[in-house]
Design a protein around this motif. Structure first.
Motif, short mmCIF file in Angstrom:
data_model
loop_
_atom_site.label_atom_id
_atom_site.label_comp_id
_atom_site.label_asym_id
_atom_site.label_seq_id
_atom_site.Cartn_x
_atom_site.Cartn_y
_atom_site.Cartn_z
N PRO A 278 0.79 -1.23 0.00
CA PRO A 278 0.00 0.00 0.00
C PRO A 278 0.82 1.28 0.00
CG PRO A 278 -0.13 -1.10 2.14
CD PRO A 278 0.52 -2.05 1.20
N ASP A 279 2.12 1.22 0.37
CA ASP A 279 2.94 2.42 0.32
C ASP A 279 3.76 2.52 -0.96
OD1 ASP A 279 4.77 0.42 0.78
OD2 ASP A 279 5.59 1.27 2.63
N SER A 280 3.48 1.61 -1.92
CA SER A 280 4.12 1.61 -3.25
C SER A 280 5.60 1.28 -3.22
CB SER A 280 3.90 2.95 -3.97
OG SER A 280 2.52 3.20 -4.15
N LEU A 281 6.09 0.73 -2.11
CA LEU A 281 7.47 0.28 -2.00
C LEU A 281 7.51 -1.24 -1.91
CD1 LEU A 281 8.87 2.81 0.64
CD2 LEU A 281 9.18 2.88 -1.83
N PRO A 282 8.51 -1.88 -2.51
CA PRO A 282 8.63 -3.33 -2.36
C PRO A 282 9.16 -3.71 -0.99
CG PRO A 282 10.49 -2.48 -3.59
CD PRO A 282 9.55 -1.32 -3.37
N VAL A 283 9.20 -5.01 -0.72
CA VAL A 283 9.84 -5.55 0.48
C VAL A 283 11.15 -6.19 0.04
CG1 VAL A 283 9.70 -7.30 2.27
CG2 VAL A 283 7.70 -5.91 1.76
N ILE A 284 12.24 -5.66 0.54
CA ILE A 284 13.58 -6.18 0.22
C ILE A 284 14.37 -6.23 1.53
CG2 ILE A 284 15.70 -5.87 -1.13
CD1 ILE A 284 14.09 -4.05 -3.03
N GLY A 285 14.87 -7.41 1.87
CA GLY A 285 15.66 -7.52 3.09
C GLY A 285 15.43 -8.85 3.78
N PRO A 286 16.09 -9.09 4.90
CA PRO A 286 16.01 -10.38 5.58
C PRO A 286 14.67 -10.60 6.28
CG PRO A 286 17.36 -8.85 6.83
CD PRO A 286 17.06 -8.18 5.53
N ALA A 287 14.29 -11.87 6.39
CA ALA A 287 13.07 -12.25 7.10
C ALA A 287 13.28 -12.11 8.61
CB ALA A 287 12.71 -13.70 6.77
N ARG A 288 12.16 -11.95 9.33
CA ARG A 288 12.23 -11.82 10.78
C ARG A 288 12.83 -13.08 11.43
NH1 ARG A 288 9.02 -8.97 14.59
NH2 ARG A 288 7.74 -8.20 12.86
N ALA A 289 12.41 -14.26 10.96
CA ALA A 289 12.80 -15.50 11.62
C ALA A 289 14.21 -15.96 11.27
CB ALA A 289 11.80 -16.61 11.29
N SER A 290 14.71 -15.54 10.12
CA SER A 290 16.03 -16.00 9.69
C SER A 290 16.63 -15.04 8.68
CB SER A 290 15.95 -17.41 9.07
OG SER A 290 17.21 -17.79 8.54
N ALA A 291 17.83 -14.56 8.95
CA ALA A 291 18.53 -13.69 8.01
C ALA A 291 19.02 -14.46 6.79
CB ALA A 291 19.71 -13.01 8.71
N ASP A 292 18.88 -15.78 6.82
CA ASP A 292 19.26 -16.60 5.66
C ASP A 292 18.21 -16.53 4.55
OD1 ASP A 292 21.53 -17.42 7.04
OD2 ASP A 292 20.53 -19.20 7.85
N VAL A 293 17.03 -16.03 4.87
CA VAL A 293 15.96 -15.89 3.86
C VAL A 293 15.80 -14.41 3.56
CG1 VAL A 293 13.57 -16.37 3.26
CG2 VAL A 293 14.82 -17.95 4.75
N ILE A 294 15.91 -14.07 2.29
CA ILE A 294 15.86 -12.68 1.85
C ILE A 294 14.56 -12.46 1.06
CG2 ILE A 294 17.03 -10.85 0.57
CD1 ILE A 294 18.61 -11.98 2.95
N TYR A 295 13.87 -11.38 1.37
CA TYR A 295 12.66 -11.02 0.64
C TYR A 295 13.01 -10.13 -0.56
CZ TYR A 295 10.08 -12.44 4.86
OH TYR A 295 9.55 -13.14 5.92
N ALA A 296 12.28 -10.33 -1.65
CA ALA A 296 12.44 -9.50 -2.85
C ALA A 296 11.13 -9.58 -3.63
CB ALA A 296 13.61 -9.98 -3.70
N PHE A 297 10.12 -8.87 -3.13
CA PHE A 297 8.81 -8.93 -3.79
C PHE A 297 8.04 -7.64 -3.51
CE2 PHE A 297 8.19 -10.88 0.44
CZ PHE A 297 7.10 -10.17 0.92
N GLY A 298 6.92 -7.49 -4.20
CA GLY A 298 6.04 -6.37 -3.94
C GLY A 298 6.35 -5.11 -4.73
#
Length: 339
Positions: A278-298
């Motif tokens: 809703p803020d027109s920005l993607p999600v990029i960065g580590p997940a809360r539960a594990s820094a081994d999982v990186i988000y890159a979507f939205g």
């Protein structure tokens, strides 16, 4: 779909406050500004440089009043270093003669680029990935197995895939994967339509946006593509092809040479899901539960433009390097606050 979409819509309106828009624009400029320079070496290595073009982008208006109504958005671009040149009526038709004479003025952004065949571009990038030793596995990811805060495997319908790092980049279907890692992200599908005309009677030399109609005409290898509009209807509702055909009517008004009769066999219709926050920005960065999982979507409406720099940021994060730009504005945790 309104009850399900209502919380997203409320956040969307609240994100339209000027100070929030300015902050989002600064973050997006850092992400999108270097996109062509970041993509170029990848495209060249994949033999796909011929599919990426830098001819600029034109936004056309039917009246001076309409342009003035868009003044804030153009000032916002200029504040962030985007050079935009206004064209008056006669300048416009010298610049792009195929346009309808109904347009009164336009704005040209020279730095913008486009791809003439996104599918072939992705095929070639995938080919280069495979030649470099990458492997493509087709399976539906369902979650993750962690050992403490370290990733052990990606769960899929085909079984577990051992991994010490993973990237969630599943477009509009990323939300449940993020939720499984402790991040509640208000991701929604902005469904968009396009209509392609093969062998069109008019072919502009660069992408052209129609400001009032909120659609874009882009010259492609396979014809002239009209794309745009937003439909909030969820992931599973069937397409409403009337929305694609509206683009044909608008396109004919934009380019009179197209005429009023186009054989059905020359048309192709498509609907896709823009994964939008809703803020027109993607999600990029580590997940809360594990820094081994990186988000890159939205990435919403700018997925192709944002892909190259997002890929570089993901590579930095997985490799333990300092990200090339500040990723704080893209953190999943920004949604932990109500508004």
């Amino acid at each position: 779909h309104l009850p399900a979409a209502a919380p997203w819509i409320v956040r969307f309106f609240l994100s339209a406050r000027p100070q929030k828009v300015r902050a989002a624009a600064r973050a997006l400029r850092a992400l999108l500004g270097p996109s062509l320079e970041t993509l170029q070496p990848l495209a060249e290595a994949a033999g796909a440089a011929d599919l990426v073009h830098r001819q600029g982008h034109l936004t056309v208006y039917r009246s001076r009043e309409a342009l003035e109504g868009d003044r804030f958005s153009w000032e916002l671009r200029r504040e962030n270093g985007v050079e935009a040149v206004e064209l008056q009526k006669e300048e416009l038709f010298q610049f792009e003669p195929s346009l309808s004479r109904a347009y009164a003025c336009a704005v040209f952004v020279r730095e913008n680029g486009h791809t003439s065949n996104p599918y072939r571009l992705l095929q070639r990038l995938l080919g280069a990935f495979s030649q470099a030793g990458g492997e493509l596995l087709r399976a539906r990811a369902t979650g993750f197995r962690l050992s403490g805060s370290r990733l052990a495997a990606v769960k899929s319908e085909e079984g577990e895939i051992a991994a010490d790092a993973a990237v969630v980049s599943a477009g509009a279907r990323s939300r449940p994967l993020a939720f499984s890692l402790g991040d509640k992200v208000p991701l929604l599908s902005e469904r968009g339509y396009h209509l392609m005309i093969r062998d069109p009677e008019a072919r502009p030399r660069l992408p052209i946006s129609e400001a009032e109609g909120k659609f874009v005409a882009t010259p492609m290898e396979e014809g002239l593509r009209f794309a745009g509009t937003v439909e909030l209807a969820g992931l599973d509702a069937p397409p409403d092809w009337r929305r694609a055909r509206i683009l044909l009517d608008k396109g004919r008004k934009m380019f009179p040479a197209l005429g009023g009769n186009t054989a059905e066999e020359r048309l192709s219709l498509w609907m896709g899901h823009r994964p939008s926050l809703p803020d027109s920005l993607p999600v990029i960065g580590p997940a809360r539960a594990s820094a081994d999982v990186i988000y890159a979507f939205g990435h919403g409406h700018v997925g192709m433009a944002g892909a190259a720099m997002t890929g570089r940021l993901v590579a930095d994060l997985v490799g333990g390097l300092e990200p090339a730009i500040d990723i704080a504005p893209f953190a999943a945790g920004r949604f932990s606050r109500l508004f």
